[in-house]
Design a protein around this motif. Structure first.
Motif, PDB file in Angstrom:
ATOM      1  N   LEU A 591       0.831  -1.206   0.000  1.00 27.35           N
ATOM      2  CA  LEU A 591       0.000   0.000   0.000  1.00 27.35           C
ATOM      3  C   LEU A 591       0.866   1.257   0.000  1.00 27.35           C
ATOM      4  O   LEU A 591       0.542   2.245  -0.665  1.00 27.35           O
ATOM      5  CB  LEU A 591      -0.922   0.003   1.216  1.00 27.35           C
ATOM      6  N   CYS A 592       1.966   1.221   0.737  1.00 24.85           N
ATOM      7  CA  CYS A 592       2.883   2.361   0.744  1.00 24.85           C
ATOM      8  C   CYS A 592       3.483   2.585  -0.638  1.00 24.85           C
ATOM      9  O   CYS A 592       3.662   3.729  -1.080  1.00 24.85           O
ATOM     10  CB  CYS A 592       4.000   2.131   1.757  1.00 24.85           C
ATOM     11  N   LYS A 593       3.770   1.498  -1.339  1.00 20.53           N
ATOM     12  CA  LYS A 593       4.340   1.607  -2.685  1.00 20.53           C
ATOM     13  C   LYS A 593       3.339   2.234  -3.642  1.00 20.53           C
ATOM     14  O   LYS A 593       3.673   3.152  -4.413  1.00 20.53           O
ATOM     15  CB  LYS A 593       4.747   0.216  -3.172  1.00 20.53           C
ATOM     16  N   LYS A 594       2.117   1.773  -3.579  1.00 19.53           N
ATOM     17  CA  LYS A 594       1.073   2.343  -4.433  1.00 19.53           C
ATOM     18  C   LYS A 594       0.860   3.816  -4.106  1.00 19.53           C
ATOM     19  O   LYS A 594       0.674   4.649  -5.011  1.00 19.53           O
ATOM     20  CB  LYS A 594      -0.223   1.553  -4.234  1.00 19.53           C
ATOM     21  N   GLU A 607       4.569  -4.927  -9.485  1.00 22.49           N
ATOM     22  CA  GLU A 607       5.590  -5.813 -10.039  1.00 22.49           C
ATOM     23  C   GLU A 607       6.917  -5.114 -10.281  1.00 22.49           C
ATOM     24  O   GLU A 607       7.981  -5.711 -10.137  1.00 22.49           O
ATOM     25  CB  GLU A 607       5.088  -6.436 -11.349  1.00 22.49           C
ATOM     26  N   VAL A 608       6.877  -3.851 -10.669  1.00 21.04           N
ATOM     27  CA  VAL A 608       8.116  -3.151 -10.999  1.00 21.04           C
ATOM     28  C   VAL A 608       8.844  -2.764  -9.712  1.00 21.04           C
ATOM     29  O   VAL A 608       8.247  -2.260  -8.771  1.00 21.04           O
ATOM     30  CB  VAL A 608       7.829  -1.900 -11.859  1.00 21.04           C
ATOM     31  N   PRO A 609      10.153  -3.017  -9.611  1.00 22.89           N
ATOM     32  CA  PRO A 609      10.877  -2.605  -8.409  1.00 22.89           C
ATOM     33  C   PRO A 609      11.145  -1.103  -8.416  1.00 22.89           C
ATOM     34  O   PRO A 609      11.379  -0.497  -9.459  1.00 22.89           O
ATOM     35  CB  PRO A 609      12.187  -3.397  -8.505  1.00 22.89           C
ATOM     36  N   ILE A 610      11.091  -0.508  -7.232  1.00 21.31           N
ATOM     37  CA  ILE A 610      11.459   0.901  -7.065  1.00 21.31           C
ATOM     38  C   ILE A 610      12.874   0.953  -6.504  1.00 21.31           C
ATOM     39  O   ILE A 610      13.151   0.396  -5.441  1.00 21.31           O
ATOM     40  CB  ILE A 610      10.497   1.636  -6.124  1.00 21.31           C
ATOM     41  N   SER A 719      11.034  11.275   2.915  1.00 22.99           N
ATOM     42  CA  SER A 719      12.046  10.223   3.013  1.00 22.99           C
ATOM     43  C   SER A 719      11.464   8.961   3.636  1.00 22.99           C
ATOM     44  O   SER A 719      11.767   7.838   3.214  1.00 22.99           O
ATOM     45  CB  SER A 719      13.245  10.708   3.824  1.00 22.99           C
ATOM     46  N   ARG A 720      10.597   9.111   4.632  1.00 25.17           N
ATOM     47  CA  ARG A 720       9.967   7.946   5.259  1.00 25.17           C
ATOM     48  C   ARG A 720       9.054   7.216   4.275  1.00 25.17           C
ATOM     49  O   ARG A 720       9.023   5.979   4.232  1.00 25.17           O
ATOM     50  CB  ARG A 720       9.180   8.373   6.497  1.00 25.17           C
ATOM     51  N   LEU A 721       8.296   7.976   3.508  1.00 27.96           N
ATOM     52  CA  LEU A 721       7.419   7.362   2.508  1.00 27.96           C
ATOM     53  C   LEU A 721       8.234   6.611   1.464  1.00 27.96           C
ATOM     54  O   LEU A 721       7.832   5.535   1.002  1.00 27.96           O
ATOM     55  CB  LEU A 721       6.565   8.442   1.847  1.00 27.96           C
ATOM     56  N   ILE A 722       9.375   7.169   1.070  1.00 23.72           N
ATOM     57  CA  ILE A 722      10.221   6.503   0.071  1.00 23.72           C
ATOM     58  C   ILE A 722      10.824   5.236   0.653  1.00 23.72           C
ATOM     59  O   ILE A 722      10.839   4.181  -0.002  1.00 23.72           O
ATOM     60  CB  ILE A 722      11.314   7.465  -0.424  1.00 23.72           C
ATOM     61  N   PHE A 723      11.336   5.293   1.882  1.00 19.27           N
ATOM     62  CA  PHE A 723      11.883   4.089   2.508  1.00 19.27           C
ATOM     63  C   PHE A 723      10.823   2.985   2.568  1.00 19.27           C
ATOM     64  O   PHE A 723      11.115   1.804   2.323  1.00 19.27           O
ATOM     65  CB  PHE A 723      12.387   4.396   3.916  1.00 19.27           C
ATOM     66  N   ALA A 724       9.593   3.353   2.933  1.00 16.26           N
ATOM     67  CA  ALA A 724       8.529   2.359   3.082  1.00 16.26           C
ATOM     68  C   ALA A 724       8.094   1.777   1.747  1.00 16.26           C
ATOM     69  O   ALA A 724       7.637   0.630   1.685  1.00 16.26           O
ATOM     70  CB  ALA A 724       7.325   2.984   3.787  1.00 16.26           C
ATOM     71  N   ALA A 725       8.221   2.537   0.665  1.00  9.66           N
ATOM     72  CA  ALA A 725       7.767   2.075  -0.649  1.00  9.66           C
ATOM     73  C   ALA A 725       8.866   1.394  -1.448  1.00  9.66           C
ATOM     74  O   ALA A 725       8.585   0.557  -2.309  1.00  9.66           O
ATOM     75  CB  ALA A 725       7.224   3.261  -1.448  1.00  9.66           C
ATOM     76  N   ALA A 726      10.123   1.724  -1.180  1.00 11.60           N
ATOM     77  CA  ALA A 726      11.232   1.250  -2.012  1.00 11.60           C
ATOM     78  C   ALA A 726      11.459  -0.247  -1.841  1.00 11.60           C
ATOM     79  O   ALA A 726      11.269  -0.806  -0.756  1.00 11.60           O
ATOM     80  CB  ALA A 726      12.501   2.023  -1.671  1.00 11.60           C
TER      81      ALA A 726
END
Length: 854
Positions: A591-594, A607-610, A719-726
């Motif tokens: 969900l964080c990635k989306k 499916e695609v890696p961040i 930065s927190r959102l990116i860490f959680a989604a990456a």
């Protein structure tokens, strides 16, 4: 986790209700914002949750409230009766409902009575809690409820047992306020949740001024004795451990005044020492931007920091503590003269629970200058170089600060066992202590520890500059055996090195990772100080201790910025979890990635890696390798691309999506790429906004542009959102004393790709080569190294970083179950001991203190 001790008048932001009455029961719908650690703005935007209040004819009242959707959750059971006899008999729930072990507390005492395992809630032979208070209490069970299930609570009031059964619905993405990439404000600067997911309740009930509860609720909580925004440190007693008095002197302290990792380290180490029962004090400059934001009784809080939270939210109980004179030099008729600079000290507490002394020159009311005209620590909106304004010189300011810190301790007769200095900004205190304060009563047993966070700046200054700043003649220090920079022998003027002098005078020097200590001993990354580190007496002082991170601050289970929380455990043991759907093990992370993809305007696909980079853009960080990684991610994928969330949308044709968050003087190449991406997107949209057909080369350029996001600033929430989604975090530093980025990445469920240097080689262990999907036999038999938790490379060419990224993407794409097992099950993945409480961090500092102190 939010305990009842954290509850404050601000924990309950708004309460609304609609009532339906009958003979025995009154049902009231309450809307409660319960994240007491949020800022006022966040609380106003936070989602709200329902609670039920029932009153029976035998004068008993119960309140049961639940909070779901992957966020910090409280199950509260309040009871009141005529004679004050209460028993909480049992609480039962599926184990997978909780990410954190639940605790039960009793209010109004706000004291946790017992922490217990949820699996044995329903099989207790005796009551969990029994109370005979005269005040109406409330029992609180705290945990993280993340999936659907049933919670049952048996409560006995005056001998009559009442059972409450509550169905917890499945966490729903409908409660997330999905971002618009063109919306205002930016999605990372607002709450990720809908402000009101409930139905049609708009009556606001008055709130009690002390408790924050509705005035008519009949429930009572003691007004908090401590500041609600302070994360108070819980002390873990250990009679066999020595207790030390430690004073840290530093230029940065997170979250109050922070530029880089130094502030995080000082804060994390101080908090860990406090938790282990030591006496800790941090001395910090009182920068003008802090003073502008702190309410000292004078209304002067109009300025805001350029990044991070306001000081009013991170510093509490700021009080004037002491006025005192600090020895200081000045130039008169071309010569150095000596006098005193009137100074002031202020006491405070950070929001992380660390006691602080703030020091600056004394100022006239309403003036930014000191009473003698000094502008030290005044002007600008930052820490170094006068906060970017040039209003004061860093060398003079931090030499003054080092002397003022010692003078304050001497005036207050504070006798630390350990004086812990950090980098060149406070390193002069090592020399000054032994040259000017050795005869202070009790200080003969003080030991000086110098932590070397980075050796890029060794604090070079002339003898006159040292004398003016520190108020001490530099003659005794200007020798090759002490602080003289030997490169300047015979020059006019000769120069001193503050770091060199501190290394000579200190009791011990700590490099922030074992590998960094080894590199220093070999003469790497130390420049002209190479000969100094070859001396046996300096080598014997050098220790390597790995930094930790604040695992309470960086915790994906409780992070309030994230749209969904997650952990290594959840929901692996949930009964309904299908074995053929391993991706569901990181449901919250998906969900964080989306959320991030939508917010940044990237095509949405699980499916695609961040691939993410969160870094200062400077040569040390391997800028050319970051660029190479960015361009590799934008190349055509050899396997036909990745499916998007929308079946009608074309597949993603790049190797990976690339997200950059950073700034620095080496950002030009990335700004040029961002500008080119914007032109490419504009050209593709055509004049009327419709897509135009592009050639193959331009089409691939457009595909790369659509699948990367470059943000040139630093914002902690983003930065927190990116860490959680990456999925992959790239850290290709040319040298890295320790590095915290890779530790945070692992904690948030991403695998790091790093260049093997310094602390990166101490914390990231290579997974080796990864067989491709076409190598069926090798693929089936491939077992990754048990210690592996990322991908490492040694070289400094684009090909080196491309090969490491290729292995990482190959693992993510063709061995997804193995990837998830590494992230969630490996002891070096999300479960890695990377906090300051780990034996390899705070434990090693304690061993060093014990060795040094008599």
């Amino acid at each position: 986790m939010i305990n009842s001790s954290n509850l404050s008048p601000h924990s309950f932001e708004r309460h609304s209700h609609s009532s339906i009455c009958n003979k025995n029961v009154i049902c009231r719908m309450n809307y409660i914002c319960n994240l007491s650690l949020q800022t006022p703005t966040e609380r106003k935007c936070s989602r709200v949750f329902d609670a039920f209040t029932a009153a029976a004819s035998h004068r008993q009242s119960l309140l049961f409230s639940r909070t779901v959707v992957n966020k910090a959750t409280n199950i509260r059971v309040h009871a009141s009766s005529s004679n004050g006899s209460y028993q909480l008999l049992s609480v039962s729930a599926p184990p997978s409902l909780f990410l954190l072990p639940p605790t039960v507390s009793l209010s109004p005492t706000s004291t946790p009575f017992e922490s217990f395992n949820v699996t044995r809630f329903s099989s207790l032979s005796s009551p969990l809690l029994t109370s005979s208070l005269s005040h109406p209490p409330s029992y609180t069970a705290n945990g993280l409820l993340c999936r659907e299930g049933t919670v049952s609570i048996d409560l006995a009031v005056n001998g009559s047992v009442t059972t409450i059964i509550n169905e917890v619905p499945k966490a729903s993405s409908n409660l997330i306020a999905w971002p618009d990439p063109k919306g205002e404000p930016e999605f990372w600067n607002r709450s990720p949740f809908r402000s009101n997911p409930g139905e049609g309740v708009d009556i606001v009930e008055p709130v009690h001024k002390d408790t924050g509860l509705p005035s008519s609720s009949g429930f009572s909580l003691s007004a908090p004795a401590r500041h609600a925004s302070v994360r108070h440190v819980s002390v873990r007693s250990n009679p066999s451990r020595r207790k030390f008095r430690v004073v840290h002197v530093a230029a940065e302290l997170a979250p109050v005044a922070k530029v880089g990792g130094l502030g995080d380290v000082v804060s994390g180490l101080a908090r860990a020492s406090l938790r282990r029962g030591h006496d800790v004090l941090v001395i910090l400059p009182y920068y003008s931007f802090l003073e502008d934001e702190v309410n000292e009784g004078a209304a002067n809080a109009s300025h805001t920091k350029p990044k991070g939270r306001r000081a009013a939210e991170t510093l509490h109980n700021v009080r004037h503590f002491l006025d005192f004179d600090v020895p200081k030099g000045y130039i008169w008729d071309g010569e150095v003269k000596y006098g005193h600079l009137p100074s002031s000290a202020f006491s405070a507490m950070t929001s992380d629970g660390v006691p602080v002394i703030l020091i600056r020159p004394k100022r006239d009311p309403g003036s930014r200058e000191g009473v003698t005209g000094s502008r030290i620590f005044s002007g600008g909106s930052g820490i170094y170089n006068g906060g970017g304004s040039g209003s004061y010189n860093d060398i003079e300011a931090f030499l003054y600060f080092s002397r003022a810190a010692l003078e304050f301790l001497a005036r207050r007769q504070i006798t630390p066992q350990v004086l812990h200095l950090h980098d060149w900004h406070s390193a002069a205190a090592a020399m000054l202590l032994w040259e000017s304060y050795a005869n202070v009563p009790g200080w003969c047993n003080c030991r000086v520890v110098l932590t070397l966070h980075n050796l890029e700046n060794t604090g070079e200054c002339t003898g006159d500059q040292f004398a003016v700043g520190a108020g001490f003649p530099s003659t005794s220090l200007a020798t090759q055996e002490r602080a003289l920079d030997e490169r300047t022998i015979g020059h006019n003027p000769e120069r001193l090195s503050i770091i060199k002098g501190a290394l000579v005078y200190c009791s011990a020097a700590v490099a922030v990772s074992p590998s960094f200590a080894t590199e220093i001993a070999r003469g790497q990354h130390v420049g002209w100080l190479r000969s100094l580190f070859q001396q046996n007496e300096i080598k014997d002082k050098l220790h390597g201790i790995i930094n930790g991170i604040d695992t309470e601050l960086w915790d994906p289970r409780t992070d309030p910025v994230l749209p969904a929380n997650f952990s290594a455990e959840f929901p692996a043991n949930f009964p309904g979890n299908r074995r053929d759907a391993p991706a569901d093990l990181l449901y919250g992370k998906s969900l964080c990635k989306k959320y991030l993809q939508r917010g940044l305007g990237l095509p949405e696909s699980s499916e695609v890696p961040i691939v993410a980079v969160i870094s200062r853009l400077a040569p040390q960080k391997g800028v050319h390798l970051i660029e190479a990684g960015m361009r590799w991610c934008g190349r055509p994928d050899d396997s036909g691309g990745y499916k998007t969330a929308d079946p009608a949308s074309p597949p993603i044709l790049t190797k990976a999506q690339f997200v950059l968050l950073g700034s620095g003087h080496s950002d030009r190449i990335f700004r040029d790429v961002a500008a080119a991406d914007a032109r490419c997107k504009k050209e593709a949209s055509g004049r009327d906004g419709a897509d135009v057909k592009l050639g193959e080369e331009k089409g691939m350029s457009l595909e790369a542009a659509r699948n990367r996001s470059l943000t040139f600033s630093f914002n902690e929430a983003l930065s927190r959102l990116i860490f959680a989604a990456a999925d992959i975090v790239l850290v290709p530093s040319l040298y890295e004393p320790c590095g915290l980025t890779q530790l945070i990445a692992l904690r948030y469920g991403a695998l790091p790709v790093v260049r093997r240097t310094g602390g990166l080689s101490d914390t990231v262990f290579d997974l080796g080569s990864v067989p491709s999907a076409t190598e069926e036999e090798s693929s089936r038999s491939w077992i990754p190294p048990i210690e592996g938790n990322g991908f490492c490379f040694d070289g400094t060419t684009p090909r080196d970083v491309e090969e490491a990224l290729s292995r990482a993407v190959q693992l993510y794409r063709t061995h997804k179950e193995t990837w998830i097992q590494i992230v969630t099950k490996s002891k070096n993945g999300m479960r890695m001991e990377c906090g300051w409480d780990a034996p390899k961090s705070q434990g090693r500092y304690e061993e060093l203190y014990d060795k040094l102190c008599p």
